[in-house]
Motif scaffolding. Structure first.
Motif, PDB file in Angstrom:
ATOM      1  N   ALA A 240       0.818  -1.214   0.000  1.00  0.00           N
ATOM      2  CA  ALA A 240       0.000   0.000   0.000  1.00  0.00           C
ATOM      3  C   ALA A 240       0.855   1.270   0.000  1.00  0.00           C
ATOM      4  N   SER A 241       2.047   1.163   0.560  1.00  0.00           N
ATOM      5  CA  SER A 241       2.924   2.342   0.628  1.00  0.00           C
ATOM      6  C   SER A 241       3.836   2.463  -0.587  1.00  0.00           C
ATOM      7  N   ARG A 242       3.843   1.443  -1.449  1.00  0.00           N
ATOM      8  CA  ARG A 242       4.792   1.428  -2.566  1.00  0.00           C
ATOM      9  C   ARG A 242       4.152   1.241  -3.934  1.00  0.00           C
ATOM     10  N   ILE A 243       2.904   0.853  -3.986  1.00  0.00           N
ATOM     11  CA  ILE A 243       2.283   0.497  -5.264  1.00  0.00           C
ATOM     12  C   ILE A 243       2.194   1.703  -6.203  1.00  0.00           C
ATOM     13  N   THR A 244       2.420   1.454  -7.482  1.00  0.00           N
ATOM     14  CA  THR A 244       2.367   2.510  -8.492  1.00  0.00           C
ATOM     15  C   THR A 244       0.994   2.538  -9.158  1.00  0.00           C
ATOM     16  N   ASP A 245       0.733   3.617  -9.881  1.00  0.00           N
ATOM     17  CA  ASP A 245      -0.535   3.714 -10.600  1.00  0.00           C
ATOM     18  C   ASP A 245      -0.657   2.608 -11.649  1.00  0.00           C
ATOM     19  N   GLU A 246       0.463   2.267 -12.293  1.00  0.00           N
ATOM     20  CA  GLU A 246       0.448   1.203 -13.295  1.00  0.00           C
ATOM     21  C   GLU A 246       0.106  -0.138 -12.659  1.00  0.00           C
ATOM     22  N   GLN A 247       0.653  -0.399 -11.478  1.00  0.00           N
ATOM     23  CA  GLN A 247       0.365  -1.656 -10.784  1.00  0.00           C
ATOM     24  C   GLN A 247      -1.088  -1.711 -10.315  1.00  0.00           C
ATOM     25  N   LEU A 248      -1.629  -0.563  -9.904  1.00  0.00           N
ATOM     26  CA  LEU A 248      -3.043  -0.502  -9.523  1.00  0.00           C
ATOM     27  C   LEU A 248      -3.935  -0.796 -10.728  1.00  0.00           C
ATOM     28  N   ALA A 249      -3.537  -0.268 -11.880  1.00  0.00           N
ATOM     29  CA  ALA A 249      -4.318  -0.522 -13.090  1.00  0.00           C
ATOM     30  C   ALA A 249      -4.311  -2.010 -13.431  1.00  0.00           C
ATOM     31  N   GLU A 250      -3.172  -2.657 -13.225  1.00  0.00           N
ATOM     32  CA  GLU A 250      -3.078  -4.101 -13.466  1.00  0.00           C
ATOM     33  C   GLU A 250      -4.008  -4.864 -12.534  1.00  0.00           C
ATOM     34  N   LEU A 251      -4.041  -4.473 -11.253  1.00  0.00           N
ATOM     35  CA  LEU A 251      -4.922  -5.136 -10.291  1.00  0.00           C
ATOM     36  C   LEU A 251      -6.383  -4.938 -10.670  1.00  0.00           C
ATOM     37  N   GLY A 252      -6.715  -3.718 -11.113  1.00  0.00           N
ATOM     38  CA  GLY A 252      -8.087  -3.452 -11.527  1.00  0.00           C
ATOM     39  C   GLY A 252      -8.505  -4.324 -12.690  1.00  0.00           C
ATOM     40  N   ASN A 253      -7.612  -4.521 -13.626  1.00  0.00           N
ATOM     41  CA  ASN A 253      -7.891  -5.384 -14.771  1.00  0.00           C
ATOM     42  C   ASN A 253      -8.091  -6.837 -14.337  1.00  0.00           C
ATOM     43  N   LEU A 254      -7.266  -7.297 -13.415  1.00  0.00           N
ATOM     44  CA  LEU A 254      -7.399  -8.668 -12.914  1.00  0.00           C
ATOM     45  C   LEU A 254      -8.720  -8.859 -12.171  1.00  0.00           C
ATOM     46  N   LEU A 255      -9.153  -7.825 -11.450  1.00  0.00           N
ATOM     47  CA  LEU A 255     -10.447  -7.893 -10.768  1.00  0.00           C
ATOM     48  C   LEU A 255     -11.582  -8.025 -11.787  1.00  0.00           C
ATOM     49  N   ASP A 256     -11.501  -7.257 -12.862  1.00  0.00           N
ATOM     50  CA  ASP A 256     -12.515  -7.351 -13.909  1.00  0.00           C
ATOM     51  C   ASP A 256     -12.556  -8.766 -14.494  1.00  0.00           C
ATOM     52  N   GLN A 257     -11.368  -9.360 -14.673  1.00  0.00           N
ATOM     53  CA  GLN A 257     -11.292 -10.723 -15.212  1.00  0.00           C
ATOM     54  C   GLN A 257     -11.909 -11.722 -14.240  1.00  0.00           C
ATOM     55  N   MET A 258     -11.719 -11.504 -12.947  1.00  0.00           N
ATOM     56  CA  MET A 258     -12.310 -12.397 -11.944  1.00  0.00           C
ATOM     57  C   MET A 258     -13.832 -12.303 -11.978  1.00  0.00           C
ATOM     58  N   ARG A 259     -14.351 -11.086 -12.080  1.00  0.00           N
ATOM     59  CA  ARG A 259     -15.803 -10.915 -12.130  1.00  0.00           C
ATOM     60  C   ARG A 259     -16.394 -11.605 -13.362  1.00  0.00           C
ATOM     61  N   ALA A 260     -15.671 -11.508 -14.474  1.00  0.00           N
ATOM     62  CA  ALA A 260     -16.154 -12.120 -15.715  1.00  0.00           C
ATOM     63  C   ALA A 260     -16.069 -13.638 -15.682  1.00  0.00           C
ATOM     64  N   SER A 261     -15.283 -14.186 -14.744  1.00  0.00           N
ATOM     65  CA  SER A 261     -15.081 -15.640 -14.668  1.00  0.00           C
ATOM     66  C   SER A 261     -15.735 -16.235 -13.429  1.00  0.00           C
ATOM     67  N   ALA A 262     -16.741 -15.572 -12.901  1.00  0.00           N
ATOM     68  CA  ALA A 262     -17.328 -15.954 -11.610  1.00  0.00           C
ATOM     69  C   ALA A 262     -17.776 -17.402 -11.526  1.00  0.00           C
TER      70      ALA A 262
END
Length: 256
Positions: free
Chosen positions: A121-143
Protein backbone atom coordinates in the motif's frame (compact mmCIF):
# COMPACT_ATOMS: atom_id res chain seq x y z
CA UNK A 1 24.66 -36.90 7.00
CA UNK A 2 26.72 -40.07 7.34
CA UNK A 3 25.27 -43.50 6.61
CA UNK A 4 27.71 -46.28 7.49
CA UNK A 5 27.82 -49.33 5.27
CA UNK A 6 30.21 -52.15 4.47
CA UNK A 7 31.70 -50.57 1.36
CA UNK A 8 32.94 -47.24 2.64
CA UNK A 9 29.81 -45.43 1.49
CA UNK A 10 29.68 -43.38 4.69
CA UNK A 11 33.08 -41.87 3.91
CA UNK A 12 31.98 -40.97 0.38
CA UNK A 13 28.88 -39.19 1.73
CA UNK A 14 30.99 -37.36 4.32
CA UNK A 15 33.41 -36.19 1.62
CA UNK A 16 30.49 -34.98 -0.51
CA UNK A 17 29.11 -33.04 2.45
CA UNK A 18 32.53 -31.52 3.05
CA UNK A 19 32.81 -30.51 -0.60
CA UNK A 20 29.36 -28.90 -0.44
CA UNK A 21 30.37 -26.98 2.68
CA UNK A 22 33.61 -25.81 1.06
CA UNK A 23 31.86 -24.65 -2.12
CA UNK A 24 29.16 -22.89 -0.13
CA UNK A 25 31.81 -21.05 1.88
CA UNK A 26 33.62 -19.98 -1.31
CA UNK A 27 30.33 -18.59 -2.65
CA UNK A 28 29.39 -16.85 0.61
CA UNK A 29 32.82 -15.25 0.96
CA UNK A 30 32.69 -13.85 -2.55
CA UNK A 31 35.54 -16.01 -3.81
CA UNK A 32 33.00 -17.45 -6.24
CA UNK A 33 30.49 -14.61 -6.85
CA UNK A 34 27.28 -14.95 -8.89
CA UNK A 35 28.13 -15.72 -12.51
CA UNK A 36 31.65 -16.94 -11.71
CA UNK A 37 32.99 -20.03 -13.42
CA UNK A 38 34.28 -22.80 -11.19
CA UNK A 39 37.81 -24.14 -11.75
CA UNK A 40 38.01 -27.47 -13.62
CA UNK A 41 37.03 -30.48 -11.53
CA UNK A 42 40.58 -31.82 -11.07
CA UNK A 43 41.86 -28.39 -10.04
CA UNK A 44 38.98 -27.83 -7.61
CA UNK A 45 39.49 -31.27 -6.07
CA UNK A 46 43.22 -30.59 -5.56
CA UNK A 47 42.46 -27.15 -4.14
CA UNK A 48 40.05 -28.55 -1.56
CA UNK A 49 41.97 -31.76 -0.90
CA UNK A 50 38.92 -33.86 -1.74
CA UNK A 51 38.50 -36.64 -4.28
CA UNK A 52 37.13 -35.73 -7.69
CA UNK A 53 34.13 -38.00 -7.10
CA UNK A 54 33.28 -36.06 -3.94
CA UNK A 55 33.49 -32.77 -5.81
CA UNK A 56 31.41 -34.19 -8.66
CA UNK A 57 28.63 -35.27 -6.31
CA UNK A 58 28.71 -31.91 -4.51
CA UNK A 59 28.29 -30.10 -7.81
CA UNK A 60 25.27 -32.30 -8.63
CA UNK A 61 23.64 -31.45 -5.30
CA UNK A 62 24.25 -27.72 -5.71
CA UNK A 63 22.99 -27.87 -9.28
CA UNK A 64 19.73 -29.40 -8.05
CA UNK A 65 19.51 -26.58 -5.50
CA UNK A 66 19.97 -24.08 -8.37
CA UNK A 67 23.16 -22.75 -6.82
CA UNK A 68 25.29 -24.00 -9.71
CA UNK A 69 24.60 -24.16 -13.43
CA UNK A 70 26.38 -26.98 -15.25
CA UNK A 71 26.77 -26.14 -18.95
CA UNK A 72 27.88 -29.17 -20.89
CA UNK A 73 30.99 -28.45 -22.89
CA UNK A 74 31.44 -25.04 -21.30
CA UNK A 75 31.91 -25.42 -17.55
CA UNK A 76 30.13 -24.95 -14.24
CA UNK A 77 28.98 -21.51 -13.12
CA UNK A 78 27.51 -19.97 -10.00
CA UNK A 79 23.93 -18.92 -10.78
CA UNK A 80 22.53 -15.45 -10.14
CA UNK A 81 21.54 -16.68 -6.63
CA UNK A 82 18.36 -14.63 -7.02
CA UNK A 83 15.59 -15.44 -4.49
CA UNK A 84 13.19 -16.38 -7.29
CA UNK A 85 15.68 -19.02 -8.41
CA UNK A 86 16.79 -20.41 -5.04
CA UNK A 87 13.26 -20.56 -3.61
CA UNK A 88 11.79 -22.13 -6.74
CA UNK A 89 11.63 -25.56 -5.12
CA UNK A 90 9.41 -24.32 -2.27
CA UNK A 91 6.25 -24.43 -4.38
CA UNK A 92 6.94 -28.02 -5.38
CA UNK A 93 7.36 -29.00 -1.73
CA UNK A 94 4.14 -27.23 -0.69
CA UNK A 95 2.18 -29.12 -3.36
CA UNK A 96 3.21 -32.38 -1.67
CA UNK A 97 1.97 -31.38 1.79
CA UNK A 98 -1.25 -32.87 3.09
CA UNK A 99 -3.68 -32.56 5.98
CA UNK A 100 -2.67 -30.46 8.96
CA UNK A 101 0.60 -29.43 7.34
CA UNK A 102 -1.45 -27.53 4.74
CA UNK A 103 -3.08 -25.64 7.59
CA UNK A 104 0.38 -24.78 8.88
CA UNK A 105 1.16 -23.27 5.49
CA UNK A 106 -2.03 -21.20 5.76
CA UNK A 107 -0.89 -20.00 9.17
CA UNK A 108 2.37 -18.81 7.64
CA UNK A 109 0.45 -17.06 4.87
CA UNK A 110 -1.74 -15.43 7.52
CA UNK A 111 1.39 -14.01 9.13
CA UNK A 112 3.07 -12.83 5.93
CA UNK A 113 0.39 -11.89 3.41
CA UNK A 114 -1.34 -9.11 5.39
CA UNK A 115 2.02 -7.55 6.25
CA UNK A 116 3.08 -7.75 2.59
CA UNK A 117 -0.20 -6.14 1.49
CA UNK A 118 0.29 -3.29 3.97
CA UNK A 119 3.81 -2.74 2.62
CA UNK A 120 2.46 -2.76 -0.94
CA UNK A 121 0.00 0.00 0.00
CA UNK A 122 2.92 2.34 0.63
CA UNK A 123 4.79 1.43 -2.57
CA UNK A 124 2.28 0.50 -5.26
CA UNK A 125 2.37 2.51 -8.49
CA UNK A 126 -0.54 3.71 -10.60
CA UNK A 127 0.45 1.20 -13.30
CA UNK A 128 0.36 -1.66 -10.78
CA UNK A 129 -3.04 -0.50 -9.52
CA UNK A 130 -4.32 -0.52 -13.09
CA UNK A 131 -3.08 -4.10 -13.47
CA UNK A 132 -4.92 -5.14 -10.29
CA UNK A 133 -8.09 -3.45 -11.53
CA UNK A 134 -7.89 -5.38 -14.77
CA UNK A 135 -7.40 -8.67 -12.91
CA UNK A 136 -10.45 -7.89 -10.77
CA UNK A 137 -12.52 -7.35 -13.91
CA UNK A 138 -11.29 -10.72 -15.21
CA UNK A 139 -12.31 -12.40 -11.94
CA UNK A 140 -15.80 -10.91 -12.13
CA UNK A 141 -16.15 -12.12 -15.71
CA UNK A 142 -15.08 -15.64 -14.67
CA UNK A 143 -17.33 -15.95 -11.61
CA UNK A 144 -18.59 -19.42 -12.61
CA UNK A 145 -15.29 -20.91 -13.75
CA UNK A 146 -13.17 -22.23 -10.86
CA UNK A 147 -10.10 -22.84 -13.04
CA UNK A 148 -10.09 -19.31 -14.46
CA UNK A 149 -10.77 -17.83 -11.03
CA UNK A 150 -7.76 -19.65 -9.62
CA UNK A 151 -5.61 -18.32 -12.47
CA UNK A 152 -6.62 -14.70 -11.87
CA UNK A 153 -6.50 -15.14 -8.09
CA UNK A 154 -2.85 -16.23 -8.27
CA UNK A 155 -2.04 -13.37 -10.64
CA UNK A 156 -3.81 -10.86 -8.36
CA UNK A 157 -1.94 -11.84 -5.22
CA UNK A 158 1.37 -12.07 -7.06
CA UNK A 159 0.83 -8.54 -8.39
CA UNK A 160 0.08 -7.27 -4.88
CA UNK A 161 3.25 -8.74 -3.42
CA UNK A 162 5.28 -7.64 -6.46
CA UNK A 163 4.27 -4.09 -5.55
CA UNK A 164 6.37 -4.37 -2.37
CA UNK A 165 9.50 -4.47 -4.50
CA UNK A 166 10.82 -7.22 -2.21
CA UNK A 167 11.92 -10.13 -4.40
CA UNK A 168 12.53 -12.48 -1.46
CA UNK A 169 9.05 -11.88 -0.03
CA UNK A 170 7.50 -12.29 -3.47
CA UNK A 171 9.29 -15.60 -4.07
CA UNK A 172 8.45 -16.90 -0.61
CA UNK A 173 4.73 -16.15 -0.81
CA UNK A 174 4.59 -17.41 -4.38
CA UNK A 175 5.97 -20.74 -3.17
CA UNK A 176 3.51 -20.91 -0.28
CA UNK A 177 0.52 -20.36 -2.56
CA UNK A 178 0.05 -23.89 -3.86
CA UNK A 179 -2.03 -24.15 -7.03
CA UNK A 180 -3.65 -27.42 -5.93
CA UNK A 181 -4.95 -25.92 -2.68
CA UNK A 182 -6.19 -22.78 -4.42
CA UNK A 183 -7.99 -24.89 -7.03
CA UNK A 184 -9.78 -26.89 -4.33
CA UNK A 185 -10.83 -23.73 -2.50
CA UNK A 186 -12.19 -22.06 -5.64
CA UNK A 187 -14.10 -25.20 -6.63
CA UNK A 188 -15.67 -25.19 -3.18
CA UNK A 189 -16.55 -21.50 -3.45
CA UNK A 190 -18.15 -21.95 -6.87
CA UNK A 191 -20.14 -25.01 -5.76
CA UNK A 192 -21.18 -23.19 -2.59
CA UNK A 193 -22.40 -20.18 -4.59
CA UNK A 194 -20.26 -17.81 -2.50
CA UNK A 195 -17.84 -16.81 -5.23
CA UNK A 196 -19.00 -13.19 -5.21
CA UNK A 197 -18.17 -12.81 -1.52
CA UNK A 198 -14.56 -13.79 -2.17
CA UNK A 199 -14.32 -11.53 -5.22
CA UNK A 200 -15.59 -8.72 -2.99
CA UNK A 201 -12.72 -9.46 -0.60
CA UNK A 202 -10.29 -8.96 -3.47
CA UNK A 203 -12.07 -5.71 -4.27
CA UNK A 204 -11.62 -4.56 -0.66
CA UNK A 205 -7.88 -5.24 -0.93
CA UNK A 206 -7.74 -3.29 -4.19
CA UNK A 207 -9.61 -0.29 -2.75
CA UNK A 208 -7.36 -0.20 0.33
CA UNK A 209 -4.28 -0.26 -1.91
CA UNK A 210 -5.75 2.45 -4.12
CA UNK A 211 -6.25 4.61 -1.02
CA UNK A 212 -2.65 3.83 0.06
CA UNK A 213 -4.14 2.94 3.44
CA UNK A 214 -1.73 0.49 5.10
CA UNK A 215 -3.86 -0.54 8.15
CA UNK A 216 -6.92 -1.04 5.94
CA UNK A 217 -4.94 -3.04 3.38
CA UNK A 218 -3.56 -5.26 6.14
CA UNK A 219 -7.04 -5.84 7.60
CA UNK A 220 -8.56 -6.61 4.19
CA UNK A 221 -5.82 -9.14 3.38
CA UNK A 222 -6.14 -10.72 6.83
CA UNK A 223 -9.88 -11.22 6.35
CA UNK A 224 -9.31 -12.78 2.92
CA UNK A 225 -6.68 -15.25 4.17
CA UNK A 226 -8.98 -16.18 7.05
CA UNK A 227 -11.76 -16.97 4.54
CA UNK A 228 -9.43 -19.22 2.54
CA UNK A 229 -8.24 -20.94 5.69
CA UNK A 230 -11.82 -21.57 6.84
CA UNK A 231 -12.68 -23.22 3.52
CA UNK A 232 -9.54 -25.33 3.66
CA UNK A 233 -10.36 -26.49 7.20
CA UNK A 234 -13.87 -27.42 6.09
CA UNK A 235 -12.58 -29.42 3.12
CA UNK A 236 -9.97 -31.25 5.18
CA UNK A 237 -12.66 -32.18 7.71
CA UNK A 238 -14.79 -33.83 5.02
CA UNK A 239 -14.58 -37.65 5.07
CA UNK A 240 -12.73 -39.20 2.19
CA UNK A 241 -15.20 -41.19 0.07
CA UNK A 242 -13.58 -44.03 -1.84
CA UNK A 243 -14.32 -44.41 -5.52
CA UNK A 244 -17.65 -46.22 -5.92
CA UNK A 245 -17.54 -49.61 -7.64
CA UNK A 246 -18.08 -49.52 -11.37
CA UNK A 247 -21.70 -49.97 -12.34
CA UNK A 248 -22.57 -53.22 -13.95
CA UNK A 249 -24.03 -52.95 -17.40
CA UNK A 250 -27.86 -53.16 -17.38
CA UNK A 251 -27.71 -55.34 -20.42
CA UNK A 252 -26.62 -58.91 -20.24
CA UNK A 253 -24.79 -60.65 -22.98
CA UNK A 254 -27.21 -61.75 -25.71
CA UNK A 255 -30.14 -59.59 -24.46
CA UNK A 256 -31.77 -57.04 -26.73
Amino acid sequence: MIYPDEKGGSRHVALTDEAIARLRKMIQSGELPPGARLPPEHQLAAQMGISRSGVREAVKVLESARVLDVRRGDGTYVTSLAPALLLQGLGFAVELLQGDTLLEVMEVRRLLEPAATALAASRITDEQLAELGNLLDQMRASAGDAEQLMHYDIAFHRAVVNATGNETLTSLLDGLSGRTVRARIWRGLVLGNVTQNTINEHDAIYLALKARDQPLAKAAAHMHVNTSESWLRAMLAEPVIPNPPARRSAKRSGSS
